[in-house]
Design an enzyme around this catalytic site. Structure first.
Site, PDB file in Angstrom:
ATOM      1  N   HIS A  58      -4.578   2.924   2.101  1.00 41.12           N
ATOM      2  CA  HIS A  58      -3.142   2.603   2.071  1.00 41.12           C
ATOM      3  C   HIS A  58      -2.772   1.944   0.751  1.00 41.12           C
ATOM      4  O   HIS A  58      -3.518   1.124   0.213  1.00 41.12           O
ATOM      5  CB  HIS A  58      -2.750   1.715   3.246  1.00 41.12           C
ATOM      6  CG  HIS A  58      -3.375   0.348   3.258  1.00 41.12           C
ATOM      7  ND1 HIS A  58      -2.809  -0.725   2.614  1.00 41.12           N
ATOM      8  CD2 HIS A  58      -4.501  -0.123   3.833  1.00 41.12           C
ATOM      9  CE1 HIS A  58      -3.568  -1.802   2.802  1.00 41.12           C
ATOM     10  NE2 HIS A  58      -4.614  -1.471   3.532  1.00 41.12           N
ATOM     11  N   ASP A 112       0.306   0.445   0.489  1.00 39.83           N
ATOM     12  CA  ASP A 112       1.239  -0.665   0.729  1.00 39.83           C
ATOM     13  C   ASP A 112       0.468  -1.980   0.765  1.00 39.83           C
ATOM     14  O   ASP A 112      -0.737  -2.007   1.016  1.00 39.83           O
ATOM     15  CB  ASP A 112       2.044  -0.452   2.021  1.00 39.83           C
ATOM     16  CG  ASP A 112       1.173  -0.342   3.261  1.00 39.83           C
ATOM     17  OD1 ASP A 112       0.083   0.236   3.166  1.00 39.83           O
ATOM     18  OD2 ASP A 112       1.586  -0.856   4.321  1.00 39.83           O
ATOM     19  N   ASP A 151      -7.148  -5.591  -1.059  1.00 42.49           N
ATOM     20  CA  ASP A 151      -6.663  -4.806   0.099  1.00 42.49           C
ATOM     21  C   ASP A 151      -5.486  -3.943  -0.305  1.00 42.49           C
ATOM     22  O   ASP A 151      -4.358  -4.334  -0.171  1.00 42.49           O
ATOM     23  CB  ASP A 151      -6.285  -5.801   1.213  1.00 42.49           C
ATOM     24  CG  ASP A 151      -5.964  -5.117   2.531  1.00 42.49           C
ATOM     25  OD1 ASP A 151      -6.150  -3.902   2.640  1.00 42.49           O
ATOM     26  OD2 ASP A 151      -5.503  -5.815   3.439  1.00 42.49           O
ATOM     27  N   GLU A 174       0.405   0.836   6.378  1.00 39.59           N
ATOM     28  CA  GLU A 174      -0.738   0.339   7.157  1.00 39.59           C
ATOM     29  C   GLU A 174      -0.501  -1.103   7.523  1.00 39.59           C
ATOM     30  O   GLU A 174      -0.808  -1.539   8.621  1.00 39.59           O
ATOM     31  CB  GLU A 174      -2.033   0.474   6.347  1.00 39.59           C
ATOM     32  CG  GLU A 174      -3.298   0.374   7.207  1.00 39.59           C
ATOM     33  CD  GLU A 174      -3.793  -1.048   7.417  1.00 39.59           C
ATOM     34  OE1 GLU A 174      -4.596  -1.282   8.322  1.00 39.59           O
ATOM     35  OE2 GLU A 174      -3.383  -1.948   6.663  1.00 39.59           O
ATOM     36  N   HIS A 182      -4.573 -10.614   1.481  1.00 36.92           N
ATOM     37  CA  HIS A 182      -3.347 -11.190   2.073  1.00 36.92           C
ATOM     38  C   HIS A 182      -3.077 -12.618   1.581  1.00 36.92           C
ATOM     39  O   HIS A 182      -2.107 -13.242   1.998  1.00 36.92           O
ATOM     40  CB  HIS A 182      -3.373 -11.189   3.607  1.00 36.92           C
ATOM     41  CG  HIS A 182      -3.417  -9.819   4.212  1.00 36.92           C
ATOM     42  ND1 HIS A 182      -2.987  -9.534   5.477  1.00 36.92           N
ATOM     43  CD2 HIS A 182      -3.849  -8.634   3.700  1.00 36.92           C
ATOM     44  CE1 HIS A 182      -3.159  -8.253   5.748  1.00 36.92           C
ATOM     45  NE2 HIS A 182      -3.688  -7.684   4.672  1.00 36.92           N
TER      46      HIS A 182
HETATM   47 ZN   LIG Z   1      -5.884  -2.988   4.233  1.00 39.20          ZN
END
Ligand SMILES: [Zn+2]
Length: 381
Positions: free
Chosen positions: A70, A72, A103, A136, A354
Protein backbone atom coordinates in the site's frame (compact mmCIF):
# COMPACT_ATOMS: atom_id res chain seq x y z
CA UNK A 1 15.79 5.36 -10.13
CA UNK A 2 17.69 3.27 -7.63
CA UNK A 3 16.01 1.92 -4.49
CA UNK A 4 16.77 4.89 -2.23
CA UNK A 5 15.86 7.46 -4.90
CA UNK A 6 12.56 5.71 -5.55
CA UNK A 7 11.82 5.41 -1.82
CA UNK A 8 12.42 9.14 -1.41
CA UNK A 9 10.25 10.10 -4.32
CA UNK A 10 7.39 7.94 -2.96
CA UNK A 11 7.74 9.49 0.52
CA UNK A 12 7.62 12.97 -1.06
CA UNK A 13 3.98 12.38 -2.00
CA UNK A 14 1.71 13.22 0.95
CA UNK A 15 -0.49 10.19 0.28
CA UNK A 16 -2.50 10.12 3.50
CA UNK A 17 -5.45 7.75 2.95
CA UNK A 18 -7.33 8.10 0.61
CA UNK A 19 -5.25 10.87 -1.13
CA UNK A 20 -2.87 9.31 -3.65
CA UNK A 21 -1.07 12.64 -4.25
CA UNK A 22 0.72 11.37 -7.37
CA UNK A 23 2.36 8.41 -5.65
CA UNK A 24 0.74 5.83 -7.94
CA UNK A 25 1.77 7.85 -11.02
CA UNK A 26 5.42 7.66 -9.99
CA UNK A 27 5.10 3.94 -9.44
CA UNK A 28 3.24 3.35 -12.68
CA UNK A 29 5.87 5.23 -14.68
CA UNK A 30 8.72 3.33 -13.04
CA UNK A 31 7.04 -0.03 -13.66
CA UNK A 32 6.07 0.82 -17.25
CA UNK A 33 9.72 1.63 -17.94
CA UNK A 34 10.69 -1.86 -16.81
CA UNK A 35 8.06 -3.38 -19.11
CA UNK A 36 5.14 -3.92 -16.74
CA UNK A 37 1.61 -3.63 -18.02
CA UNK A 38 -0.15 -1.27 -15.64
CA UNK A 39 -3.81 -0.91 -14.91
CA UNK A 40 -5.46 1.51 -12.49
CA UNK A 41 -8.58 0.60 -10.57
CA UNK A 42 -10.63 3.39 -9.06
CA UNK A 43 -13.33 2.13 -6.72
CA UNK A 44 -16.11 3.90 -4.86
CA UNK A 45 -18.68 2.85 -2.36
CA UNK A 46 -21.31 4.86 -0.53
CA UNK A 47 -20.07 6.18 2.79
CA UNK A 48 -16.38 5.68 1.98
CA UNK A 49 -13.91 7.82 -0.01
CA UNK A 50 -13.01 6.88 -3.62
CA UNK A 51 -9.70 5.07 -3.86
CA UNK A 52 -7.16 4.64 -6.63
CA UNK A 53 -5.30 1.31 -6.95
CA UNK A 54 -2.64 -0.09 -9.26
CA UNK A 55 -2.18 -3.58 -10.65
CA UNK A 56 1.00 -4.03 -12.69
CA UNK A 57 2.08 -7.27 -14.30
CA UNK A 58 5.13 -8.52 -16.17
CA UNK A 59 4.76 -11.73 -18.19
CA UNK A 60 1.75 -13.97 -18.67
CA UNK A 61 2.96 -17.45 -17.85
CA UNK A 62 2.56 -19.50 -14.69
CA UNK A 63 3.57 -19.42 -11.91
CA UNK A 64 2.36 -15.95 -10.97
CA UNK A 65 4.18 -14.25 -8.09
CA UNK A 66 2.44 -11.17 -6.71
CA UNK A 67 3.77 -8.49 -4.36
CA UNK A 68 1.08 -6.84 -2.21
CA UNK A 69 1.51 -3.38 -0.77
CA UNK A 70 0.00 0.00 0.00
CA UNK A 71 1.12 3.51 -0.88
CA UNK A 72 -1.20 5.27 1.56
CA UNK A 73 0.12 6.40 4.92
CA UNK A 74 -1.44 7.36 8.25
CA UNK A 75 -1.74 11.05 9.14
CA UNK A 76 1.41 12.75 10.45
CA UNK A 77 -0.03 13.73 13.82
CA UNK A 78 1.38 16.94 15.24
CA UNK A 79 3.60 18.38 12.51
CA UNK A 80 5.66 20.47 14.94
CA UNK A 81 6.67 17.32 16.80
CA UNK A 82 8.59 16.02 13.74
CA UNK A 83 12.31 16.80 13.47
CA UNK A 84 11.85 17.33 9.71
CA UNK A 85 8.96 17.78 7.33
CA UNK A 86 7.45 14.23 7.21
CA UNK A 87 7.05 14.48 3.43
CA UNK A 88 10.61 15.67 2.80
CA UNK A 89 12.61 12.43 3.06
CA UNK A 90 15.66 13.21 5.17
CA UNK A 91 18.85 11.18 5.71
CA UNK A 92 20.39 11.39 9.17
CA UNK A 93 22.96 9.11 10.81
CA UNK A 94 22.38 6.33 8.30
CA UNK A 95 18.60 6.45 8.67
CA UNK A 96 15.92 7.70 6.32
CA UNK A 97 13.13 9.74 7.94
CA UNK A 98 9.67 10.42 6.56
CA UNK A 99 6.07 9.27 6.79
CA UNK A 100 5.83 5.86 5.11
CA UNK A 101 9.56 5.06 5.42
CA UNK A 102 8.78 1.93 7.45
CA UNK A 103 5.12 1.39 6.56
CA UNK A 104 5.69 0.73 3.69
CA UNK A 105 7.02 2.83 0.84
CA UNK A 106 10.63 1.60 1.20
CA UNK A 107 9.45 -1.99 0.72
CA UNK A 108 7.59 -1.09 -2.47
CA UNK A 109 10.68 0.66 -3.85
CA UNK A 110 12.82 -2.32 -2.81
CA UNK A 111 10.54 -4.75 -4.62
CA UNK A 112 10.37 -2.63 -7.79
CA UNK A 113 14.18 -2.40 -7.95
CA UNK A 114 14.64 -6.08 -7.08
CA UNK A 115 12.26 -7.01 -9.91
CA UNK A 116 14.07 -4.71 -12.37
CA UNK A 117 17.38 -6.39 -11.52
CA UNK A 118 15.83 -9.85 -11.76
CA UNK A 119 14.09 -9.26 -15.08
CA UNK A 120 17.18 -7.66 -16.64
CA UNK A 121 19.48 -10.52 -15.67
CA UNK A 122 17.33 -13.64 -15.91
CA UNK A 123 15.25 -15.55 -18.39
CA UNK A 124 12.41 -17.04 -16.41
CA UNK A 125 9.11 -18.83 -16.92
CA UNK A 126 6.31 -17.15 -15.04
CA UNK A 127 5.00 -13.70 -14.20
CA UNK A 128 5.54 -11.07 -11.53
CA UNK A 129 2.96 -8.54 -10.46
CA UNK A 130 2.41 -5.76 -7.95
CA UNK A 131 -0.99 -5.09 -6.43
CA UNK A 132 -0.72 -1.70 -4.77
CA UNK A 133 -3.64 -0.08 -3.01
CA UNK A 134 -4.01 3.39 -1.57
CA UNK A 135 -6.54 2.19 1.00
CA UNK A 136 -4.90 -0.07 3.58
CA UNK A 137 -4.64 2.33 6.50
CA UNK A 138 -8.23 3.50 5.97
CA UNK A 139 -11.46 1.53 5.67
CA UNK A 140 -9.79 -0.97 3.27
CA UNK A 141 -13.09 -1.30 1.42
CA UNK A 142 -12.08 0.15 -1.97
CA UNK A 143 -8.64 -1.41 -2.00
CA UNK A 144 -6.99 -4.82 -2.26
CA UNK A 145 -10.20 -6.78 -1.75
CA UNK A 146 -11.94 -5.17 -4.72
CA UNK A 147 -8.86 -5.26 -6.97
CA UNK A 148 -8.57 -9.00 -6.37
CA UNK A 149 -12.27 -9.53 -7.14
CA UNK A 150 -11.91 -7.50 -10.34
CA UNK A 151 -8.74 -9.10 -11.70
CA UNK A 152 -10.07 -12.59 -10.94
CA UNK A 153 -13.22 -11.72 -12.88
CA UNK A 154 -10.87 -10.96 -15.78
CA UNK A 155 -9.29 -14.41 -15.54
CA UNK A 156 -6.22 -13.53 -13.47
CA UNK A 157 -4.81 -16.16 -11.12
CA UNK A 158 -2.13 -15.59 -8.49
CA UNK A 159 -0.10 -18.54 -7.19
CA UNK A 160 1.89 -16.93 -4.38
CA UNK A 161 1.80 -13.53 -2.74
CA UNK A 162 4.37 -11.71 -0.67
CA UNK A 163 3.06 -8.73 1.30
CA UNK A 164 5.75 -6.17 2.11
CA UNK A 165 4.43 -4.86 5.44
CA UNK A 166 7.05 -4.21 8.13
CA UNK A 167 7.30 -7.56 9.94
CA UNK A 168 10.50 -7.27 11.99
CA UNK A 169 10.27 -6.10 15.64
CA UNK A 170 13.89 -4.91 16.20
CA UNK A 171 16.27 -6.32 13.61
CA UNK A 172 15.94 -6.94 9.88
CA UNK A 173 15.49 -10.67 9.30
CA UNK A 174 13.90 -11.55 12.63
CA UNK A 175 10.44 -12.41 11.45
CA UNK A 176 8.44 -13.64 8.48
CA UNK A 177 4.68 -13.71 8.95
CA UNK A 178 2.77 -16.69 7.59
CA UNK A 179 -0.62 -16.05 9.13
CA UNK A 180 -2.59 -13.68 11.25
CA UNK A 181 -5.06 -13.93 14.05
CA UNK A 182 -8.71 -13.08 13.47
CA UNK A 183 -10.44 -10.13 15.07
CA UNK A 184 -14.01 -10.02 16.39
CA UNK A 185 -15.58 -7.10 18.22
CA UNK A 186 -18.80 -7.21 20.26
CA UNK A 187 -20.90 -4.39 21.68
CA UNK A 188 -23.70 -5.25 24.08
CA UNK A 189 -26.23 -3.18 25.92
CA UNK A 190 -28.26 -4.48 28.90
CA UNK A 191 -31.56 -2.74 29.64
CA UNK A 192 -33.10 -2.73 33.11
CA UNK A 193 -35.47 -0.29 34.79
CA UNK A 194 -34.40 3.13 35.97
CA UNK A 195 -35.49 4.37 39.39
CA UNK A 196 -34.64 5.67 42.84
CA UNK A 197 -31.78 3.84 44.57
CA UNK A 198 -33.76 3.99 47.81
CA UNK A 199 -36.54 1.87 46.30
CA UNK A 200 -34.74 -1.09 44.66
CA UNK A 201 -37.99 -3.07 44.58
CA UNK A 202 -39.22 -0.66 41.86
CA UNK A 203 -36.05 -0.79 39.76
CA UNK A 204 -34.00 -3.34 37.84
CA UNK A 205 -30.30 -2.52 37.86
CA UNK A 206 -28.67 -3.44 34.50
CA UNK A 207 -25.22 -3.18 36.09
CA UNK A 208 -25.97 -6.26 38.21
CA UNK A 209 -26.50 -8.28 35.05
CA UNK A 210 -23.65 -6.66 33.12
CA UNK A 211 -21.06 -7.39 35.82
CA UNK A 212 -22.09 -11.05 35.93
CA UNK A 213 -21.73 -11.22 32.13
CA UNK A 214 -18.33 -9.50 32.31
CA UNK A 215 -17.18 -11.84 35.06
CA UNK A 216 -17.96 -14.90 32.94
CA UNK A 217 -16.21 -13.33 29.95
CA UNK A 218 -13.08 -12.47 31.96
CA UNK A 219 -12.87 -16.07 33.17
CA UNK A 220 -13.23 -17.59 29.69
CA UNK A 221 -10.30 -19.67 28.52
CA UNK A 222 -10.72 -19.97 24.79
CA UNK A 223 -7.85 -22.32 23.93
CA UNK A 224 -4.22 -23.15 24.67
CA UNK A 225 -2.83 -21.81 21.41
CA UNK A 226 -0.75 -23.98 19.08
CA UNK A 227 2.75 -24.21 17.60
CA UNK A 228 1.88 -21.40 15.23
CA UNK A 229 -0.49 -19.27 17.30
CA UNK A 230 -0.63 -17.79 20.79
CA UNK A 231 -3.81 -18.57 22.79
CA UNK A 232 -6.90 -16.65 21.63
CA UNK A 233 -7.38 -13.60 23.80
CA UNK A 234 -10.41 -11.60 24.80
CA UNK A 235 -10.15 -8.02 26.10
CA UNK A 236 -12.96 -5.93 27.50
CA UNK A 237 -12.35 -2.42 26.20
CA UNK A 238 -15.28 -0.43 27.51
CA UNK A 239 -17.95 -0.40 30.25
CA UNK A 240 -20.49 2.40 30.53
CA UNK A 241 -23.97 3.05 31.92
CA UNK A 242 -26.60 5.57 31.01
CA UNK A 243 -26.25 8.98 32.63
CA UNK A 244 -27.93 9.55 35.91
CA UNK A 245 -27.36 10.95 39.35
CA UNK A 246 -25.80 9.28 42.39
CA UNK A 247 -29.28 8.34 43.60
CA UNK A 248 -30.52 6.87 40.33
CA UNK A 249 -30.35 3.27 39.13
CA UNK A 250 -29.46 3.60 35.41
CA UNK A 251 -31.74 2.44 32.64
CA UNK A 252 -29.02 0.58 30.74
CA UNK A 253 -25.40 -0.54 30.95
CA UNK A 254 -23.17 -1.50 28.06
CA UNK A 255 -19.87 -3.16 27.33
CA UNK A 256 -17.48 -3.66 24.43
CA UNK A 257 -14.89 -6.33 23.82
CA UNK A 258 -12.37 -7.39 21.22
CA UNK A 259 -11.18 -10.94 20.59
CA UNK A 260 -7.96 -11.76 18.74
CA UNK A 261 -8.34 -15.42 17.92
CA UNK A 262 -6.49 -18.28 16.28
CA UNK A 263 -7.58 -20.99 13.86
CA UNK A 264 -9.13 -23.06 16.68
CA UNK A 265 -12.14 -20.74 16.38
CA UNK A 266 -14.33 -19.05 13.84
CA UNK A 267 -16.30 -15.85 14.33
CA UNK A 268 -19.42 -18.07 14.51
CA UNK A 269 -18.07 -20.40 17.21
CA UNK A 270 -17.02 -17.39 19.30
CA UNK A 271 -20.42 -15.75 18.90
CA UNK A 272 -22.03 -18.97 20.15
CA UNK A 273 -19.85 -18.96 23.28
CA UNK A 274 -20.67 -15.30 23.98
CA UNK A 275 -24.37 -15.69 23.19
CA UNK A 276 -24.59 -18.50 25.77
CA UNK A 277 -23.17 -16.17 28.41
CA UNK A 278 -25.52 -13.33 27.44
CA UNK A 279 -28.48 -15.73 27.57
CA UNK A 280 -27.46 -17.19 30.92
CA UNK A 281 -27.75 -13.77 32.58
CA UNK A 282 -30.74 -12.31 30.75
CA UNK A 283 -33.04 -15.11 29.57
CA UNK A 284 -36.01 -15.68 31.86
CA UNK A 285 -35.35 -12.32 33.56
CA UNK A 286 -36.76 -8.86 32.96
CA UNK A 287 -33.47 -7.73 31.46
CA UNK A 288 -33.27 -7.08 27.72
CA UNK A 289 -30.03 -7.26 25.82
CA UNK A 290 -28.90 -5.93 22.43
CA UNK A 291 -25.78 -7.45 20.90
CA UNK A 292 -23.83 -6.20 17.88
CA UNK A 293 -20.90 -8.06 16.37
CA UNK A 294 -18.30 -6.73 13.97
CA UNK A 295 -15.91 -9.13 12.24
CA UNK A 296 -12.85 -7.37 10.84
CA UNK A 297 -10.66 -10.36 9.95
CA UNK A 298 -10.68 -14.14 9.92
CA UNK A 299 -7.59 -15.97 11.14
CA UNK A 300 -5.45 -17.79 8.62
CA UNK A 301 -2.29 -19.83 8.44
CA UNK A 302 -0.35 -20.43 5.24
CA UNK A 303 0.71 -24.06 4.92
CA UNK A 304 4.46 -24.36 5.38
CA UNK A 305 6.06 -25.57 2.18
CA UNK A 306 8.25 -24.51 -0.73
CA UNK A 307 7.07 -20.88 -0.78
CA UNK A 308 7.40 -20.15 2.96
CA UNK A 309 10.78 -21.93 2.94
CA UNK A 310 12.04 -19.84 0.02
CA UNK A 311 11.04 -16.63 1.81
CA UNK A 312 12.70 -17.72 5.06
CA UNK A 313 15.87 -19.04 3.38
CA UNK A 314 16.28 -15.85 1.32
CA UNK A 315 15.87 -13.69 4.43
CA UNK A 316 18.35 -15.83 6.38
CA UNK A 317 20.85 -15.82 3.54
CA UNK A 318 21.01 -12.03 3.19
CA UNK A 319 20.70 -11.07 6.87
CA UNK A 320 22.53 -13.97 8.55
CA UNK A 321 19.56 -14.27 10.91
CA UNK A 322 17.27 -17.22 11.61
CA UNK A 323 13.87 -15.76 10.75
CA UNK A 324 10.96 -16.92 12.87
CA UNK A 325 7.76 -17.86 11.03
CA UNK A 326 5.15 -16.01 13.06
CA UNK A 327 1.46 -15.10 13.21
CA UNK A 328 1.65 -12.23 15.72
CA UNK A 329 0.51 -8.65 15.27
CA UNK A 330 -2.52 -6.91 13.85
CA UNK A 331 -4.29 -7.45 10.57
CA UNK A 332 -3.01 -6.56 7.09
CA UNK A 333 -4.18 -6.96 3.51
CA UNK A 334 -2.79 -10.51 3.65
CA UNK A 335 -6.28 -11.28 5.02
CA UNK A 336 -7.67 -10.60 1.50
CA UNK A 337 -4.95 -12.41 -0.48
CA UNK A 338 -5.34 -15.56 1.63
CA UNK A 339 -8.69 -16.25 -0.06
CA UNK A 340 -6.93 -16.55 -3.43
CA UNK A 341 -3.41 -17.89 -2.91
CA UNK A 342 -0.67 -18.75 -0.43
CA UNK A 343 0.58 -15.62 1.28
CA UNK A 344 3.54 -14.64 3.43
CA UNK A 345 4.72 -11.26 4.68
CA UNK A 346 8.18 -9.82 4.99
CA UNK A 347 9.39 -6.25 5.27
CA UNK A 348 11.39 -3.81 7.35
CA UNK A 349 11.46 -3.04 11.08
CA UNK A 350 8.06 -1.78 12.18
CA UNK A 351 9.08 -0.07 15.40
CA UNK A 352 8.51 3.52 14.23
CA UNK A 353 5.57 2.80 11.90
CA UNK A 354 2.73 5.31 12.43
CA UNK A 355 4.96 7.30 14.85
CA UNK A 356 6.36 10.83 14.80
CA UNK A 357 9.81 10.72 13.11
CA UNK A 358 9.08 7.40 11.37
CA UNK A 359 12.41 6.10 10.02
CA UNK A 360 14.34 3.07 8.78
CA UNK A 361 18.00 2.19 8.34
CA UNK A 362 19.15 2.99 4.81
CA UNK A 363 21.24 -0.21 4.81
CA UNK A 364 18.11 -2.20 5.60
CA UNK A 365 16.33 -0.83 2.51
CA UNK A 366 19.22 -2.03 0.34
CA UNK A 367 19.24 -5.39 2.10
CA UNK A 368 15.50 -5.71 1.66
CA UNK A 369 15.97 -5.21 -2.08
CA UNK A 370 18.56 -8.03 -2.05
CA UNK A 371 16.20 -10.26 -0.08
CA UNK A 372 13.34 -9.67 -2.53
CA UNK A 373 15.73 -10.30 -5.43
CA UNK A 374 16.85 -13.61 -3.85
CA UNK A 375 13.23 -14.63 -3.26
CA UNK A 376 12.43 -14.04 -6.95
CA UNK A 377 15.50 -15.96 -8.09
CA UNK A 378 14.71 -18.95 -5.87
CA UNK A 379 11.00 -18.86 -6.62
CA UNK A 380 11.47 -19.05 -10.39
CA UNK A 381 14.39 -21.52 -10.32
ZN1 LIG B 1 1.21 -0.99 6.40
Amino acid sequence: MNTIELTKSLISCPSVTPENAGVLDILEEELSNIGFECKRYNFSEKGTPDVDNLFAKFGSEEPHFCFGGHTDVVPIGEEGAWSNNPFEPTEKNGNLYGRGASDMKSAIAAFVCATKEFINNNKFKGSVSLLITNDEEGPAINGTKKVLEEIYKNGEKIDSCLVGEPTCPNKLGEMVKIGRRGSLMAKFNVFGKQGHVAYPEWTLNPIDSLTKIMNDIINLKLDEGSDDFPPSNIEIVKITSSDGATNVVPQNASGQLNIRYNVNHTAESLKNILNDIFKKHTEGTNYQIDIDYYESAEPFLTKKGRFTQIVKDSVDQITGMQAKLSTTGGTSDARFFKDYCEVAEFGLIGETAHQIDENVKIDDIEKLKDIYHTILKNYFS
